[in-house]
Design an enzyme around this catalytic site. Sequence first.
Site, short mmCIF file in Angstrom:
data_model
loop_
_atom_site.label_atom_id
_atom_site.label_comp_id
_atom_site.label_asym_id
_atom_site.label_seq_id
_atom_site.Cartn_x
_atom_site.Cartn_y
_atom_site.Cartn_z
N GLU A 42 34.20 51.30 32.54
CA GLU A 42 33.71 51.14 31.17
C GLU A 42 33.11 52.43 30.63
O GLU A 42 33.29 52.76 29.45
CB GLU A 42 32.66 50.03 31.11
CG GLU A 42 33.22 48.62 31.26
CD GLU A 42 33.45 48.21 32.70
OE1 GLU A 42 33.18 49.03 33.60
OE2 GLU A 42 33.94 47.09 32.94
N LYS B 82 46.19 39.06 47.58
CA LYS B 82 45.34 38.19 46.76
C LYS B 82 46.04 36.81 46.63
O LYS B 82 47.22 36.76 46.32
CB LYS B 82 45.15 38.81 45.38
CG LYS B 82 43.99 38.31 44.59
CD LYS B 82 43.69 39.27 43.42
CE LYS B 82 42.33 39.02 42.82
NZ LYS B 82 41.97 40.03 41.82
N ARG C 134 27.03 48.92 31.05
CA ARG C 134 27.37 50.09 31.88
C ARG C 134 27.74 51.31 31.02
O ARG C 134 27.60 52.43 31.45
CB ARG C 134 28.51 49.73 32.82
CG ARG C 134 28.84 50.83 33.78
CD ARG C 134 29.49 50.35 35.03
NE ARG C 134 28.57 49.70 35.97
CZ ARG C 134 29.01 49.13 37.08
NH1 ARG C 134 30.30 49.10 37.32
NH2 ARG C 134 28.17 48.56 37.91
C1 LIG Z 1 31.62 46.54 35.66
C2 LIG Z 1 32.58 45.38 35.75
N1 LIG Z 1 33.68 45.36 34.95
C3 LIG Z 1 34.54 44.34 35.00
C4 LIG Z 1 34.31 43.28 35.86
C5 LIG Z 1 35.26 42.08 35.87
N2 LIG Z 1 35.91 41.95 37.17
C6 LIG Z 1 35.49 41.10 38.09
S1 LIG Z 1 36.42 41.16 39.47
C7 LIG Z 1 37.45 42.31 38.77
C8 LIG Z 1 38.62 42.84 39.52
C9 LIG Z 1 38.16 43.38 40.84
O1 LIG Z 1 39.28 43.88 41.52
P1 LIG Z 1 39.09 44.30 43.03
O2 LIG Z 1 37.86 45.12 43.17
O3 LIG Z 1 40.35 44.91 43.47
O4 LIG Z 1 38.79 42.93 43.79
P2 LIG Z 1 39.83 41.73 44.04
O5 LIG Z 1 39.54 40.72 42.96
O6 LIG Z 1 41.20 42.30 43.98
O7 LIG Z 1 39.47 41.22 45.40
C10 LIG Z 1 37.02 42.66 37.52
C11 LIG Z 1 37.67 43.67 36.64
C12 LIG Z 1 33.15 43.33 36.66
N3 LIG Z 1 32.84 42.33 37.51
N4 LIG Z 1 32.33 44.39 36.61
MG LIG Z 2 42.01 44.17 44.33
#
Ligand SMILES: Cc1ncc(C[n+]2csc(CCOP(=O)(O)OP(=O)(O)O)c2C)c(N)n1
Ligand SMILES: [Mg+2]
Length: 651
Positions: A367, A282, A395
Amino acid sequence: MSHLERIRRPADLRGLSIPELEVLTKEIRDFLVNAVSRTGGHMGPNLGVVELTVALHRVFDSPRDRIVFDTGHQAYVHKLLTGRQDFENLRRRGGLSGYPSRTESDHDVVENSHASTALSWADGIAKANQVRGFTGRSVVAVIGDGALTGGMAWEALNNIAEGQDRSVVIVVNDNGRSYAPTIGGLARHLDALRTAPHYEKVLDWGKRTLQRSGPPGRMAFDALHGMKKGLKDVIAPQGLFEGLGIKYVGPIDGHDIAELEVALRRAKAFGGPVIVHAITEKGRGYTPAETDVVDRFHAVGVIHPETGLPVAPSRFGWTSVFAEEIVEIGRRRSDVVALTAAMLAPVGLAPFAEEFPDRVFDVGIAEQHAVTSAAGMAFAGLHPVIALYATFLNRGYDQLLMDVALHRAGVTFVLDRSGLTGDDGASHNGMWDMALLRTVPGLRLAAPRDEATLRAELREAVAVEDAPTVVRYPKGALPEALPALGRHGSVDVLARHAGSPRVLVVGVGVMTHTAVEVATGLDAQGIGATVVDPRWVLPVSADLVDLAGQHDLVVTVEDGLVTAGVGSALRDALAAAGNDVPVRSHGIPARFLEHASRGELVEEFHLRGQDIARETAAAVAALPPSASRSDGAPAVGQHAVRPGPDAQPGR
Ligand SMILES: Cc1ncc(C[n+]2csc(CCOP(=O)(O)OP(=O)(O)O)c2C)c(N)n1
Ligand SMILES: [Mg+2]
Ligand SMILES: CC(=O)[C@@H](O)[C@H](O)COP(=O)(O)O
């Protein structure tokens, strides 16, 4: 002209050599850093998927092969490669959305930015392809290691595994983080798989070295090779996925285009469910992001591209107040624990975690699990505080209703980013919570208007042990303090203007500041208005119904669905009390909102003080003369009492 400028559609990628691709990926990174520094956005996630996205569009034939991005915050590179390179107004009205958008391109599928849905989308599309006889088409789902911790992803994997003749390519974009490092057993499993390259190297060493050292060496290698499955399961245990019936390919260096393309072509040719496990970084290629220990520049505001430092320092906001107050509460109450769904820092729980490391639980992007786990905690004697963005509570609605409320569990939900957030698009506005939570028996919801009421209402919330409580507040900076002049029962009185007929203006949360502006606007037209803040806005209190019933017109102003929030609840309560005072509700319309700034949306929905004052004055002018219920003196005043330090939530 740069390589990037020559890419108008994915097919333009296919003529490039690996050296040309390496130039292209550098150009893409430079573009992302410069563009996103100017507008803000998801810098880190997109820097991490440059090679991956290029390889995907070289191997698969979008939009014939569908490529679905989970959460969608990492689709900037996809946009650049599918004819969208004007990022000047990214996430702004009229500019590109920060997420996939079907109105922008037929290469885009999922506009929802709620995580963990991509595999279900892919399962559905693959099934439709099969039913419709569309052979030879792949469906690709790109899902992050964080999103893979969401329950929906596992429901989908269970189903995808059933379709051994459906080509579903799951690309796990594994950078080891959501915001912070991804938690839980799955993260450890992915870690174990990440070490697999060492396993292959050990085996290669065995082949080269042991087999050359005569019969004993060959025997040793045969024994080693014979244990291969066993060893692999220990060193690189892909049993989890292959045990489900999903072929596993990886781990792959997610920044090596050639290696990625070999793996993706294998996966495409496989013709069934397959996981390609890509190891990415990242924030790759941008030192300020690579060295950011908090969240690798997951989401940034406007920054200096050279340093990565914010152009405007962040101001003390709602989240900061919660962060302080929950620590104070934690010091006084050892039974109070905190839960987060992979967003410890964004929701303000980092200081609490610092001081009480054993009393904070990051459940991953889960969640639903968080809510029911909290019900378990409450049952076993704790008072859980779950801090979420308002939109993500959607959710966990059933778990709140049936595990928390049905069992009268003392769980407190703190909803940040409630109301209009704007630039994150349709699925990020915190506009549904009050409409949903109105339906939950026993639940009490507070909407603070400033720092003092947030602190007070949070303390009141955690004092309730026999029902769910909710405290909701918007994104960003705190408004000025808005002290009460007095109280009418549980209702704060904020302003009183004599005049006739008399209007009651009910402000919800931060919209009380607008309510005060409305009253000022009415006062200038000789219309008497009283402004109140119910504090505990759901369920509607008897005190508020009583007060409303003494006025000629009631106006409500809220940062939530206008069709099913506090205004409609008050209207229903007045009708149930046999009172026909008209109620005019102002709030967010029940539709999906295009990305824009909060201010633009407030103006679009006529939620500015002057808008509501103008519309209210017109409504007053249309009132029948007999409507006036009194001489115009404010109905409150004689009952007003000073607010108590920690008044109990409205009943
Ligand atoms: C249901 C839900 N909860 C929380 C979020 C907030 N959120 C957006 S991106 C993220 C992290 C995602 O991590 P990952 O899937 O590993 O993707 P990366 O950013 O590492 O590429 C979170 C927690 C969300 N978008 N949807
Ligand atoms: Mg990730
Ligand atoms: C994609 C996602 O859900 C988060 O990254 C969100 O965009 C962050 O929002 P804030 O910038 O309001 O913290």
